[in-house]
Design a protein around this motif. Structure first.
Motif, mmCIF file in Angstrom:
data_model
loop_
_atom_site.group_PDB
_atom_site.id
_atom_site.type_symbol
_atom_site.label_atom_id
_atom_site.label_comp_id
_atom_site.label_asym_id
_atom_site.label_seq_id
_atom_site.Cartn_x
_atom_site.Cartn_y
_atom_site.Cartn_z
ATOM 1 N N UNK A 53 0.842 -1.181 0.000
ATOM 2 C CA UNK A 53 0.000 0.000 0.000
ATOM 3 C C UNK A 53 0.889 1.247 0.000
ATOM 4 N N UNK A 54 0.803 2.088 -1.022
ATOM 5 C CA UNK A 54 1.666 3.275 -1.061
ATOM 6 C C UNK A 54 1.347 4.286 0.029
ATOM 7 N N UNK A 55 0.135 4.273 0.552
ATOM 8 C CA UNK A 55 -0.214 5.223 1.607
ATOM 9 C C UNK A 55 0.482 4.886 2.916
ATOM 10 N N UNK A 61 6.452 11.851 -0.504
ATOM 11 C CA UNK A 61 5.535 11.920 -1.641
ATOM 12 C C UNK A 61 6.245 12.465 -2.876
ATOM 13 N N UNK A 62 5.681 12.154 -4.014
ATOM 14 C CA UNK A 62 6.297 12.596 -5.264
ATOM 15 C C UNK A 62 6.208 14.123 -5.391
ATOM 16 N N UNK A 63 7.029 14.702 -6.241
ATOM 17 C CA UNK A 63 6.992 16.169 -6.416
ATOM 18 C C UNK A 63 5.644 16.663 -6.932
ATOM 19 N N UNK A 69 -0.476 19.729 -3.247
ATOM 20 C CA UNK A 69 -0.789 20.107 -1.862
ATOM 21 C C UNK A 69 -0.502 21.577 -1.637
ATOM 22 N N UNK A 70 0.651 22.050 -2.133
ATOM 23 C CA UNK A 70 1.005 23.460 -1.967
ATOM 24 C C UNK A 70 0.010 24.365 -2.688
#
Length: 81
Positions: A53-55, A61-63, A69-70
């Protein structure tokens, strides 16, 4: 009046005695059942940890995710008064 008061006191003590007896029996039954369950029921096993599970990964996290998010934070702050 004294007879009525003594009857009330007797009834109160009888009622409190019945309730106390019931509660002591209830506690005894619960302790006995817990001991029986711990003795005869198998212990619950923990589910295996999900590593695919990647979470749940500890990686950064990836760029693209960081940029999203930013951007969301900037948009939220711009709409606030």
């Amino acid at each position: 009046m004294t007879a009525l008061l003594s009857q009330g006191l007797e009834l109160m003590l009888l009622g409190m005695g019945v309730v106390m007896t019931f509660l002591l029996i209830l506690v005894g039954v619960m302790v006995t059942m817990a001991a029986l369950i711990n003795r005869f029921a198998p212990a619950a096993t923990a589910p295996p940890a999900a590593t695919d599970n990647p979470a749940c990964s500890a990686e950064q996290p990836s760029p693209q995710v960081l940029a999203a998010i930013q951007a969301a934070i900037r948009q939220h702050r711009a709409t606030r008064p």
